[in-house]
Scaffold this motif. Structure first.
Motif, PDB file in Angstrom:
ATOM      1  N   LYS A 160       0.833  -1.209   0.000  1.00 21.08           N
ATOM      2  CA  LYS A 160       0.000   0.000   0.000  1.00 21.08           C
ATOM      3  C   LYS A 160       0.869   1.260   0.000  1.00 21.08           C
ATOM      4  O   LYS A 160       0.527   2.264  -0.626  1.00 21.08           O
ATOM      5  CB  LYS A 160      -0.941  -0.010   1.204  1.00 21.08           C
ATOM      6  N   HIS A 161       1.984   1.195   0.718  1.00 17.60           N
ATOM      7  CA  HIS A 161       2.905   2.333   0.751  1.00 17.60           C
ATOM      8  C   HIS A 161       3.442   2.623  -0.649  1.00 17.60           C
ATOM      9  O   HIS A 161       3.478   3.778  -1.092  1.00 17.60           O
ATOM     10  CB  HIS A 161       4.065   2.022   1.715  1.00 17.60           C
ATOM     11  N   SER A 162       3.855   1.575  -1.360  1.00 16.14           N
ATOM     12  CA  SER A 162       4.359   1.745  -2.726  1.00 16.14           C
ATOM     13  C   SER A 162       3.280   2.324  -3.637  1.00 16.14           C
ATOM     14  O   SER A 162       3.559   3.185  -4.478  1.00 16.14           O
ATOM     15  CB  SER A 162       4.834   0.396  -3.283  1.00 16.14           C
ATOM     16  N   LEU A 163       2.034   1.863  -3.454  1.00 22.58           N
ATOM     17  CA  LEU A 163       0.928   2.379  -4.253  1.00 22.58           C
ATOM     18  C   LEU A 163       0.685   3.862  -3.980  1.00 22.58           C
ATOM     19  O   LEU A 163       0.533   4.664  -4.906  1.00 22.58           O
ATOM     20  CB  LEU A 163      -0.357   1.601  -3.933  1.00 22.58           C
ATOM     21  N   ASN A 164       0.645   4.215  -2.693  1.00 24.73           N
ATOM     22  CA  ASN A 164       0.344   5.596  -2.317  1.00 24.73           C
ATOM     23  C   ASN A 164       1.447   6.568  -2.725  1.00 24.73           C
ATOM     24  O   ASN A 164       1.169   7.687  -3.159  1.00 24.73           O
ATOM     25  CB  ASN A 164       0.103   5.692  -0.804  1.00 24.73           C
ATOM     26  N   GLU A 165       2.690   6.125  -2.569  1.00 23.00           N
ATOM     27  CA  GLU A 165       3.825   6.988  -2.902  1.00 23.00           C
ATOM     28  C   GLU A 165       4.224   6.854  -4.378  1.00 23.00           C
ATOM     29  O   GLU A 165       5.043   7.621  -4.872  1.00 23.00           O
ATOM     30  CB  GLU A 165       5.027   6.622  -2.027  1.00 23.00           C
ATOM     31  N   ASN A 166       3.646   5.853  -5.039  1.00 20.26           N
ATOM     32  CA  ASN A 166       4.017   5.522  -6.424  1.00 20.26           C
ATOM     33  C   ASN A 166       5.525   5.293  -6.544  1.00 20.26           C
ATOM     34  O   ASN A 166       6.170   5.753  -7.490  1.00 20.26           O
ATOM     35  CB  ASN A 166       3.551   6.617  -7.394  1.00 20.26           C
ATOM     36  N   LYS A 167       6.060   4.571  -5.558  1.00 15.90           N
ATOM     37  CA  LYS A 167       7.487   4.240  -5.547  1.00 15.90           C
ATOM     38  C   LYS A 167       7.640   2.745  -5.819  1.00 15.90           C
ATOM     39  O   LYS A 167       7.336   1.920  -4.971  1.00 15.90           O
ATOM     40  CB  LYS A 167       8.108   4.585  -4.188  1.00 15.90           C
ATOM     41  N   TRP A 168       8.104   2.437  -7.009  1.00 19.06           N
ATOM     42  CA  TRP A 168       8.255   1.037  -7.391  1.00 19.06           C
ATOM     43  C   TRP A 168       9.723   0.747  -7.724  1.00 19.06           C
ATOM     44  O   TRP A 168      10.064   0.396  -8.837  1.00 19.06           O
ATOM     45  CB  TRP A 168       7.349   0.712  -8.580  1.00 19.06           C
ATOM     46  N   ASN A 169      10.555   0.930  -6.703  1.00 19.85           N
ATOM     47  CA  ASN A 169      11.971   0.653  -6.891  1.00 19.85           C
ATOM     48  C   ASN A 169      12.262  -0.833  -6.638  1.00 19.85           C
ATOM     49  O   ASN A 169      11.356  -1.626  -6.379  1.00 19.85           O
ATOM     50  CB  ASN A 169      12.826   1.534  -5.954  1.00 19.85           C
ATOM     51  N   GLU A 170      13.527  -1.198  -6.698  1.00 16.53           N
ATOM     52  CA  GLU A 170      13.912  -2.599  -6.523  1.00 16.53           C
ATOM     53  C   GLU A 170      13.555  -3.105  -5.132  1.00 16.53           C
ATOM     54  O   GLU A 170      13.191  -4.277  -4.958  1.00 16.53           O
ATOM     55  CB  GLU A 170      15.417  -2.751  -6.769  1.00 16.53           C
ATOM     56  N   LYS A 171      13.635  -2.216  -4.149  1.00 15.09           N
ATOM     57  CA  LYS A 171      13.307  -2.605  -2.771  1.00 15.09           C
ATOM     58  C   LYS A 171      11.836  -3.017  -2.661  1.00 15.09           C
ATOM     59  O   LYS A 171      11.501  -4.004  -2.000  1.00 15.09           O
ATOM     60  CB  LYS A 171      13.599  -1.462  -1.808  1.00 15.09           C
ATOM     61  N   ALA A 172      10.947  -2.260  -3.302  1.00 15.48           N
ATOM     62  CA  ALA A 172       9.517  -2.576  -3.279  1.00 15.48           C
ATOM     63  C   ALA A 172       9.253  -3.933  -3.921  1.00 15.48           C
ATOM     64  O   ALA A 172       8.460  -4.737  -3.422  1.00 15.48           O
ATOM     65  CB  ALA A 172       8.727  -1.490  -3.993  1.00 15.48           C
ATOM     66  N   TYR A 173       9.942  -4.188  -5.020  1.00 16.71           N
ATOM     67  CA  TYR A 173       9.813  -5.469  -5.717  1.00 16.71           C
ATOM     68  C   TYR A 173      10.337  -6.614  -4.859  1.00 16.71           C
ATOM     69  O   TYR A 173       9.683  -7.654  -4.701  1.00 16.71           O
ATOM     70  CB  TYR A 173      10.576  -5.396  -7.042  1.00 16.71           C
ATOM     71  N   ARG A 174      11.513  -6.428  -4.260  1.00 12.43           N
ATOM     72  CA  ARG A 174      12.122  -7.473  -3.440  1.00 12.43           C
ATOM     73  C   ARG A 174      11.278  -7.769  -2.187  1.00 12.43           C
ATOM     74  O   ARG A 174      11.220  -8.910  -1.726  1.00 12.43           O
ATOM     75  CB  ARG A 174      13.537  -7.067  -3.008  1.00 12.43           C
ATOM     76  N   THR A 175      10.642  -6.752  -1.649  1.00 13.92           N
ATOM     77  CA  THR A 175       9.807  -6.941  -0.452  1.00 13.92           C
ATOM     78  C   THR A 175       8.657  -7.897  -0.750  1.00 13.92           C
ATOM     79  O   THR A 175       8.371  -8.810   0.033  1.00 13.92           O
ATOM     80  CB  THR A 175       9.254  -5.589   0.043  1.00 13.92           C
ATOM     81  N   GLN A 176       8.001  -7.696  -1.891  1.00 15.61           N
ATOM     82  CA  GLN A 176       6.880  -8.578  -2.245  1.00 15.61           C
ATOM     83  C   GLN A 176       7.365  -9.974  -2.638  1.00 15.61           C
ATOM     84  O   GLN A 176       6.706 -10.973  -2.340  1.00 15.61           O
ATOM     85  CB  GLN A 176       6.061  -7.953  -3.384  1.00 15.61           C
ATOM     86  N   MET A 177       8.537 -10.057  -3.249  1.00 13.38           N
ATOM     87  CA  MET A 177       9.128 -11.352  -3.581  1.00 13.38           C
ATOM     88  C   MET A 177       9.467 -12.117  -2.303  1.00 13.38           C
ATOM     89  O   MET A 177       9.267 -13.346  -2.221  1.00 13.38           O
ATOM     90  CB  MET A 177      10.395 -11.142  -4.416  1.00 13.38           C
ATOM     91  N   GLU A 178       9.925 -11.406  -1.297  1.00 14.47           N
ATOM     92  CA  GLU A 178      10.267 -12.008  -0.002  1.00 14.47           C
ATOM     93  C   GLU A 178       9.054 -12.693   0.631  1.00 14.47           C
ATOM     94  O   GLU A 178       9.159 -13.783   1.189  1.00 14.47           O
ATOM     95  CB  GLU A 178      10.784 -10.891   0.916  1.00 14.47           C
ATOM     96  N   TRP A 179       7.900 -12.048   0.514  1.00 16.62           N
ATOM     97  CA  TRP A 179       6.660 -12.595   1.088  1.00 16.62           C
ATOM     98  C   TRP A 179       6.230 -13.868   0.354  1.00 16.62           C
ATOM     99  O   TRP A 179       5.850 -14.862   0.966  1.00 16.62           O
ATOM    100  CB  TRP A 179       5.572 -11.538   1.027  1.00 16.62           C
ATOM    101  N   VAL A 180       6.315 -13.838  -0.961  1.00 14.81           N
ATOM    102  CA  VAL A 180       5.955 -15.017  -1.764  1.00 14.81           C
ATOM    103  C   VAL A 180       6.884 -16.180  -1.415  1.00 14.81           C
ATOM    104  O   VAL A 180       6.434 -17.321  -1.224  1.00 14.81           O
ATOM    105  CB  VAL A 180       6.025 -14.700  -3.272  1.00 14.81           C
ATOM    106  N   GLU A 181       8.174 -15.904  -1.324  1.00 12.38           N
ATOM    107  CA  GLU A 181       9.152 -16.955  -1.012  1.00 12.38           C
ATOM    108  C   GLU A 181       8.920 -17.531   0.382  1.00 12.38           C
ATOM    109  O   GLU A 181       9.077 -18.738   0.604  1.00 12.38           O
ATOM    110  CB  GLU A 181      10.570 -16.396  -1.125  1.00 12.38           C
ATOM    111  N   TYR A 182       8.527 -16.683   1.319  1.00 12.50           N
ATOM    112  CA  TYR A 182       8.221 -17.136   2.681  1.00 12.50           C
ATOM    113  C   TYR A 182       7.051 -18.120   2.654  1.00 12.50           C
ATOM    114  O   TYR A 182       7.103 -19.191   3.272  1.00 12.50           O
ATOM    115  CB  TYR A 182       7.889 -15.943   3.572  1.00 12.50           C
ATOM    116  N   LEU A 183       5.999 -17.765   1.925  1.00  8.73           N
ATOM    117  CA  LEU A 183       4.806 -18.613   1.852  1.00  8.73           C
ATOM    118  C   LEU A 183       5.100 -19.940   1.153  1.00  8.73           C
ATOM    119  O   LEU A 183       4.560 -20.972   1.526  1.00  8.73           O
ATOM    120  CB  LEU A 183       3.683 -17.878   1.130  1.00  8.73           C
TER     121      LEU A 183
END
Length: 286
Positions: A192-215
């Motif tokens: 939601k933070h990335s959506l609101n700030e419209n910040k889609w850097n590598e960190k934002a991408y890696r954060t969501q990848m981290e969650w998928v890998e955890y699951l």
């Protein structure tokens, strides 16, 4: 069967003409309870809360009958299930049930064990449960602000509130999220933070990848909570597309499609279907 649309008044008139004088409200209540009971029985083995509640009920009955060893075995099974899914609310109930019974029958050995290890475990369960609540409350507050008319009209005060919330200390590192529930909210808030700030850097991408890998490392979670995995893939897909990673986006969509197709049809509830529908719409919109 002759009613094309349901109408209480017309139905009562038809019943009276046919010689029935039933209390319609009573009949409706009975039918509702019968349907709910049937659904509960059908889903007992697939819904986590139902499984835990069923085990707790069995254990409580066995304790009342003073069948202590059987009750302990049932409760141990419930404890393992609750631990597997980070359900610390249930772990506190399990501990309370067992300790209350031990106190009632004055079982000194079990009381000694509780003082030595049980009290510390209960404190840990409480800490973890509080952690889940803290993250849930952060998410709820963000949702409330995000959906408010003020934020939609560009109110700067509400925008600052939301921004401050996204920089809360609990959102600095995923290690602060101690439970599955906490992690779920942690990663959702970052998206939601990335959506609101419209910040889609590598960190934002890696954060969501981290969650998928955890699951993906939690096979039982995928089996019992598939909608969470689909939502995680949906967030990763969004972040991937925003980064312009077309090949990676295609791989994420294929993974979601394969996973959705592997789910038993009886488990495809509206939550799961809508999660996959959003993924499809996001991908097809590219």
């Amino acid at each position: 069967d002759s009613l094309k649309t349901y109408d209480d008044t017309i139905l009562i008139q038809k019943l009276e003409k046919a010689g029935f004088t039933h209390n319609l409200n009573k009949a409706k209540n009975y039918l509702t309870e019968a349907i709910l009971s049937s659904l509960a029985e059908y889903h007992t083995d697939s819904l986590l809360n139902a499984q835990l509640q069923k085990l707790l009920l069995r254990a409580e009955i066995l304790y009342k009958k003073r069948m202590m060893k059987m009750a302990d075995r049932v409760l141990l099974k419930a404890e393992k299930l609750a631990l597997d899914y980070d359900r610390h609310d249930y772990l506190m109930i399990i501990s309370s049930l067992k300790t209350g019974t031990v106190l009632e029958i004055s079982a000194l050995d079990e009381l000694h064990e509780f003082v030595q290890t049980g009290m510390k475990k209960e404190q840990t369960y409480l800490e973890y449960h509080q952690n889940s609540i803290d993250y849930r409350n952060l998410f709820t507050e963000a949702e409330l602000i995000n959906q408010s008319p003020q934020i939609r009209s560009g109110d700067n005060v509400e925008k600052r509130k939301l921004k401050k919330l996204f920089y809360h200390p609990l959102l600095k590192n995923s290690n602060f999220a101690l439970t599955f529930s906490s992690k779920k909210y942690y990663y959702a808030l970052h998206y939601k933070h990335s959506l609101n700030e419209n910040k889609w850097n590598e960190k934002a991408y890696r954060t969501q990848m981290e969650w998928v890998e955890y699951l993906e490392k939690k096979s039982e979670l995928l089996k019992n909570l598939p909608e969470n995995y689909l939502r995680a893939l949906g967030c990763l897909l969004g972040a991937t597309l925003q980064k312009g990673k077309e090949k990676e986006a295609e791989a994420v969509f294929k993974k979601a499609k394969k996973f959705y197709g592997s789910l038993p049809k009886k488990n495809l509830n509206k939550s799961i279907q809508s999660a996959f529908a959003r993924i499809t719409a996001t991908y097809m919109g590219t």
